[in-house]
Design a protein around this motif. Sequence first.
Motif, PDB file in Angstrom:
ATOM      1  N   ALA A   8       0.843  -1.189   0.000  1.00  0.00           N
ATOM      2  CA  ALA A   8       0.000   0.000   0.000  1.00  0.00           C
ATOM      3  C   ALA A   8       0.877   1.237   0.000  1.00  0.00           C
ATOM      4  O   ALA A   8       1.937   1.258   0.623  1.00  0.00           O
ATOM      5  N   PRO A   9       0.459   2.281  -0.707  1.00  0.00           N
ATOM      6  CA  PRO A   9       1.266   3.499  -0.735  1.00  0.00           C
ATOM      7  C   PRO A   9       1.415   4.084   0.666  1.00  0.00           C
ATOM      8  O   PRO A   9       0.513   3.984   1.483  1.00  0.00           O
ATOM      9  N   ALA A  10       2.556   4.671   0.914  1.00  0.00           N
ATOM     10  CA  ALA A  10       2.769   5.296   2.208  1.00  0.00           C
ATOM     11  C   ALA A  10       1.923   6.552   2.315  1.00  0.00           C
ATOM     12  O   ALA A  10       1.582   7.186   1.320  1.00  0.00           O
ATOM     13  N   ALA A  11       1.553   6.904   3.561  1.00  0.00           N
ATOM     14  CA  ALA A  11       0.759   8.110   3.764  1.00  0.00           C
ATOM     15  C   ALA A  11       1.600   9.332   3.412  1.00  0.00           C
ATOM     16  O   ALA A  11       2.818   9.321   3.512  1.00  0.00           O
ATOM     17  N   GLY A  12       0.935  10.412   3.025  1.00  0.00           N
ATOM     18  CA  GLY A  12       1.667  11.625   2.685  1.00  0.00           C
ATOM     19  C   GLY A  12       1.461  12.003   1.235  1.00  0.00           C
ATOM     20  O   GLY A  12       0.880  11.258   0.447  1.00  0.00           O
ATOM     21  N   GLY A  13       1.960  13.167   0.867  1.00  0.00           N
ATOM     22  CA  GLY A  13       1.793  13.658  -0.490  1.00  0.00           C
ATOM     23  C   GLY A  13       2.785  13.038  -1.445  1.00  0.00           C
ATOM     24  O   GLY A  13       3.657  12.250  -1.071  1.00  0.00           O
ATOM     25  N   ALA A  14       2.631  13.396  -2.715  1.00  0.00           N
ATOM     26  CA  ALA A  14       3.527  12.892  -3.752  1.00  0.00           C
ATOM     27  C   ALA A  14       4.946  13.391  -3.506  1.00  0.00           C
ATOM     28  O   ALA A  14       5.159  14.454  -2.918  1.00  0.00           O
ATOM     29  N   LEU A  15       5.923  12.580  -3.944  1.00  0.00           N
ATOM     30  CA  LEU A  15       7.329  12.931  -3.745  1.00  0.00           C
ATOM     31  C   LEU A  15       7.717  14.155  -4.578  1.00  0.00           C
ATOM     32  O   LEU A  15       7.488  14.185  -5.794  1.00  0.00           O
ATOM     33  N   THR A  16       8.327  15.118  -3.917  1.00  0.00           N
ATOM     34  CA  THR A  16       8.800  16.316  -4.616  1.00  0.00           C
ATOM     35  C   THR A  16      10.294  16.541  -4.391  1.00  0.00           C
ATOM     36  O   THR A  16      10.831  17.588  -4.743  1.00  0.00           O
ATOM     37  N   ALA A  17      10.967  15.526  -3.802  1.00  0.00           N
ATOM     38  CA  ALA A  17      12.400  15.645  -3.518  1.00  0.00           C
ATOM     39  C   ALA A  17      13.188  15.838  -4.812  1.00  0.00           C
ATOM     40  O   ALA A  17      12.762  15.417  -5.900  1.00  0.00           O
ATOM     41  N   GLU A  18      14.333  16.492  -4.687  1.00  0.00           N
ATOM     42  CA  GLU A  18      15.193  16.722  -5.845  1.00  0.00           C
ATOM     43  C   GLU A  18      15.655  15.415  -6.456  1.00  0.00           C
ATOM     44  O   GLU A  18      15.784  15.281  -7.673  1.00  0.00           O
ATOM     45  N   ARG A  19      15.898  14.428  -5.604  1.00  0.00           N
ATOM     46  CA  ARG A  19      16.424  13.142  -6.059  1.00  0.00           C
ATOM     47  C   ARG A  19      15.663  12.019  -5.354  1.00  0.00           C
ATOM     48  O   ARG A  19      15.364  12.116  -4.155  1.00  0.00           O
ATOM     49  N   ILE A  20      15.370  10.941  -6.087  1.00  0.00           N
ATOM     50  CA  ILE A  20      14.726   9.775  -5.481  1.00  0.00           C
ATOM     51  C   ILE A  20      15.577   8.535  -5.755  1.00  0.00           C
ATOM     52  O   ILE A  20      16.492   8.567  -6.586  1.00  0.00           O
ATOM     53  N   GLN A  21      15.256   7.449  -5.059  1.00  0.00           N
ATOM     54  CA  GLN A  21      15.969   6.190  -5.236  1.00  0.00           C
ATOM     55  C   GLN A  21      14.986   5.067  -5.522  1.00  0.00           C
ATOM     56  O   GLN A  21      13.849   5.080  -5.047  1.00  0.00           O
ATOM     57  N   LEU A  22      15.455   4.094  -6.277  1.00  0.00           N
ATOM     58  CA  LEU A  22      14.753   2.825  -6.421  1.00  0.00           C
ATOM     59  C   LEU A  22      15.575   1.793  -5.667  1.00  0.00           C
ATOM     60  O   LEU A  22      16.790   1.688  -5.869  1.00  0.00           O
ATOM     61  N   VAL A  23      14.933   1.043  -4.793  1.00  0.00           N
ATOM     62  CA  VAL A  23      15.638   0.074  -3.946  1.00  0.00           C
ATOM     63  C   VAL A  23      15.140  -1.329  -4.266  1.00  0.00           C
ATOM     64  O   VAL A  23      13.933  -1.603  -4.196  1.00  0.00           O
ATOM     65  N   GLY A  24      16.085  -2.225  -4.650  1.00  0.00           N
ATOM     66  CA  GLY A  24      15.720  -3.602  -4.965  1.00  0.00           C
ATOM     67  C   GLY A  24      15.589  -4.458  -3.718  1.00  0.00           C
ATOM     68  O   GLY A  24      15.913  -4.038  -2.613  1.00  0.00           O
ATOM     69  N   GLU A  25      15.099  -5.691  -3.912  1.00  0.00           N
ATOM     70  CA  GLU A  25      14.883  -6.608  -2.784  1.00  0.00           C
ATOM     71  C   GLU A  25      16.178  -6.965  -2.066  1.00  0.00           C
ATOM     72  O   GLU A  25      16.165  -7.271  -0.878  1.00  0.00           O
ATOM     73  N   SER A  26      17.294  -6.943  -2.787  1.00  0.00           N
ATOM     74  CA  SER A  26      18.575  -7.295  -2.169  1.00  0.00           C
ATOM     75  C   SER A  26      19.336  -6.074  -1.681  1.00  0.00           C
ATOM     76  O   SER A  26      20.494  -6.179  -1.281  1.00  0.00           O
ATOM     77  N   GLY A  27      18.720  -4.910  -1.737  1.00  0.00           N
ATOM     78  CA  GLY A  27      19.355  -3.704  -1.218  1.00  0.00           C
ATOM     79  C   GLY A  27      20.053  -2.844  -2.244  1.00  0.00           C
ATOM     80  O   GLY A  27      20.554  -1.772  -1.914  1.00  0.00           O
ATOM     81  N   GLN A  28      20.096  -3.270  -3.521  1.00  0.00           N
ATOM     82  CA  GLN A  28      20.716  -2.439  -4.554  1.00  0.00           C
ATOM     83  C   GLN A  28      19.888  -1.162  -4.721  1.00  0.00           C
ATOM     84  O   GLN A  28      18.670  -1.179  -4.550  1.00  0.00           O
ATOM     85  N   THR A  29      20.566  -0.086  -5.045  1.00  0.00           N
ATOM     86  CA  THR A  29      19.857   1.181  -5.211  1.00  0.00           C
ATOM     87  C   THR A  29      20.217   1.849  -6.534  1.00  0.00           C
ATOM     88  O   THR A  29      21.301   1.638  -7.079  1.00  0.00           O
ATOM     89  N   MET A  30      19.296   2.653  -7.034  1.00  0.00           N
ATOM     90  CA  MET A  30      19.525   3.460  -8.217  1.00  0.00           C
ATOM     91  C   MET A  30      18.966   4.847  -7.919  1.00  0.00           C
ATOM     92  O   MET A  30      17.806   4.988  -7.529  1.00  0.00           O
ATOM     93  N   SER A  31      19.785   5.872  -8.082  1.00  0.00           N
ATOM     94  CA  SER A  31      19.356   7.249  -7.807  1.00  0.00           C
ATOM     95  C   SER A  31      18.923   7.940  -9.095  1.00  0.00           C
ATOM     96  O   SER A  31      19.563   7.781 -10.145  1.00  0.00           O
ATOM     97  N   LEU A  32      17.841   8.698  -9.000  1.00  0.00           N
ATOM     98  CA  LEU A  32      17.319   9.415 -10.167  1.00  0.00           C
ATOM     99  C   LEU A  32      17.119  10.876  -9.809  1.00  0.00           C
ATOM    100  O   LEU A  32      16.600  11.200  -8.734  1.00  0.00           O
ATOM    101  N   ALA A  33      17.535  11.767 -10.713  1.00  0.00           N
ATOM    102  CA  ALA A  33      17.336  13.194 -10.490  1.00  0.00           C
ATOM    103  C   ALA A  33      16.690  13.857 -11.703  1.00  0.00           C
ATOM    104  O   ALA A  33      16.268  15.006 -11.625  1.00  0.00           O
ATOM    105  N   VAL A  34      16.612  13.120 -12.809  1.00  0.00           N
ATOM    106  CA  VAL A  34      16.018  13.656 -14.037  1.00  0.00           C
ATOM    107  C   VAL A  34      15.061  12.616 -14.617  1.00  0.00           C
ATOM    108  O   VAL A  34      14.996  11.475 -14.147  1.00  0.00           O
ATOM    109  N   ARG A  35      14.343  13.011 -15.628  1.00  0.00           N
ATOM    110  CA  ARG A  35      13.421  12.088 -16.311  1.00  0.00           C
ATOM    111  C   ARG A  35      14.194  10.844 -16.750  1.00  0.00           C
ATOM    112  O   ARG A  35      15.209  10.940 -17.439  1.00  0.00           O
ATOM    113  N   THR A  36      13.697   9.651 -16.363  1.00  0.00           N
ATOM    114  CA  THR A  36      14.422   8.417 -16.653  1.00  0.00           C
ATOM    115  C   THR A  36      13.486   7.328 -17.164  1.00  0.00           C
ATOM    116  O   THR A  36      12.609   6.858 -16.435  1.00  0.00           O
TER     117      THR A  36
END
Length: 213
Positions: free
Chosen positions: A103-131
Motif C-alpha cells: 500500500a502506498p505510504a501516507a503523505g503527499g507525492a514525492l517532490t524531492a530533488e532526487r529519489i531512489q529505487l531500492v531492490g529486494e537485495s538492497g541495490q539502489t539506483m538514484s534518479l534526479a532527471v526524467r528516466t
Amino acid sequence: MADATTPDAGATGTGMADAASTGTTSADAGTASADAAPVDASATDAGATATPSADAGAGGTAATDAATTADAGAATADAGTTTPADAGTTAPASADAGAAGAAPAAGGALTAERIQLVGESGQTMSLAVRTPLGKHIVRQFGEDSNVWDTEQCTLERGADGAWQIVPEPGTTNETLLNGAPVTGPQPLHEGDVIAVGRAEKGIARLPLTVRTA
C-alpha cells in the motif's frame, strides 16, 4: 563336415530368446517469446531409460544380451525458460512468482530533488532527471529484468514538480504500482512499489521500492 552356420532355433530344438526393453520419455513445455519474456514460462526435463535382459543360448551356454537404447529423437525437452535480457525477448510471468504489492505510504507525492529505487537485495539506483525504465537499466536488480520491455515505463516530474510514473503503452507485461496496473501517469509516494507482471494473477516481478534519496 559340420556346418559352421549358427543353427536355426526350432530346427535344432534349441531356442534363443532376446529381450530388450527401452524406455523413452518425452516432455514438452511451452515456449513463449515476445519483446519481453511473458510471465508464464516453465521447462520440463525428460530422460530415457533402458533395461538389459539375460538370454540362454544353444548348447547350454549362458549369454547376456544387454540392449540399452536411448532414442535421442524421442527424449526431448522443449525449453520454455525465460530468455536472457540481451536477447530482446520477454516471456509471460509465471504463476509461481509472488506478488509484490504494498500500500502506498501516507503523505503527499514525492517532490524531492532526487529519489531512489531500492531492490529486494538492497541495490539502489538514484534518479534526479526524467528516466525511462526498461530491462537494460534495471538489469542490476536481478534476472527478472527479462520480463521488462526495453521501454517499460518512465519516471519523471509532473507539471507540479512531483515525481510520477508514466507507463509505456503496448508492453508485454503490465507495469504495476503497489500491485495495481498503471494505465496512465500516477504520482509516486514514499514507499511505493514498482514492478512488472500480471495484476489479475497476483504476479509482480522485480519489485523496486521508491524512496527519497
